[in-house]
Design a protein around this motif. Structure first.
Motif, short mmCIF file in Angstrom:
data_model
loop_
_atom_site.label_atom_id
_atom_site.label_comp_id
_atom_site.label_asym_id
_atom_site.label_seq_id
_atom_site.Cartn_x
_atom_site.Cartn_y
_atom_site.Cartn_z
N ILE A 9 0.86 -1.18 0.00
CA ILE A 9 0.00 0.00 0.00
C ILE A 9 0.89 1.23 0.00
CG2 ILE A 9 -1.78 1.29 1.25
CD1 ILE A 9 -2.63 -1.42 2.49
N PHE A 10 0.65 2.10 -0.95
CA PHE A 10 1.40 3.34 -1.03
C PHE A 10 0.62 4.43 -0.31
CE2 PHE A 10 2.89 0.78 -4.53
CZ PHE A 10 4.26 0.90 -4.40
N PRO A 11 1.14 4.97 0.79
CA PRO A 11 0.42 6.00 1.55
C PRO A 11 -0.01 7.17 0.69
CG PRO A 11 2.30 5.24 2.81
CD PRO A 11 2.41 4.62 1.43
N ARG A 12 0.80 7.58 -0.26
CA ARG A 12 0.48 8.73 -1.10
C ARG A 12 -0.83 8.51 -1.87
NH1 ARG A 12 0.93 13.96 -0.96
NH2 ARG A 12 0.57 14.80 -3.01
N GLU A 13 -1.05 7.28 -2.33
CA GLU A 13 -2.27 6.94 -3.07
C GLU A 13 -3.51 7.13 -2.19
OE1 GLU A 13 -4.33 3.05 -5.20
OE2 GLU A 13 -2.27 2.92 -4.47
N VAL A 14 -3.43 6.68 -0.94
CA VAL A 14 -4.55 6.83 -0.02
C VAL A 14 -4.74 8.29 0.36
CG1 VAL A 14 -5.51 6.09 2.20
CG2 VAL A 14 -4.15 4.48 0.84
#
Length: 110
Positions: A9-14
């Motif tokens: 999971i990429f934090p930036r995407e969320v």
């Protein structure tokens, strides 16, 4: 990047998704240790002035819009983020504070 149950999971995407919420002014996403999944998604949310929201409202906003494993399990509303002198968010401090709040160790448990 955080790893929840083998999923990257990429934090930036969320974060970019949560910025679409009309009440959100700022958001920082990071992982906190979890016994079952290794890490869980945690979001610190800064609301726009005068806005009120609940953690369930944020979860409902995510439901059906992004993958289930990317939905933040832990949501904390804050007025400001810990920043460096250059203005970059210090996610390691946020992680330590959440671990203390959740009474878990800051090490990965997987």
């Amino acid at each position: 990047m955080l790893i929840r149950g083998g999923e990257n999971i990429f934090p930036r995407e969320v974060e970019e998704f949560l910025y679409r919420h009309p009440k959100v002014q700022g958001v920082q996403v990071f992982g906190v240790p979890d016994q079952k999944y290794g890490e869980e998604v945690c979001a610190w949310v800064q609301l726009k002035p005068g806005a009120m929201a609940t953690d369930q409202e944020i979860r409902d906003f995510c439901c059906g819009q992004i993958a289930q494993h990317k939905n933040p399990r832990h949501i904390r509303f804050v007025t400001e983020f810990p920043l460096t002198v250059t203005g970059k968010a210090q996610k390691f401090i946020m992680r330590e504070q959440m671990c203390a709040e959740l009474s878990i160790t800051a090490e990965r448990t997987a």
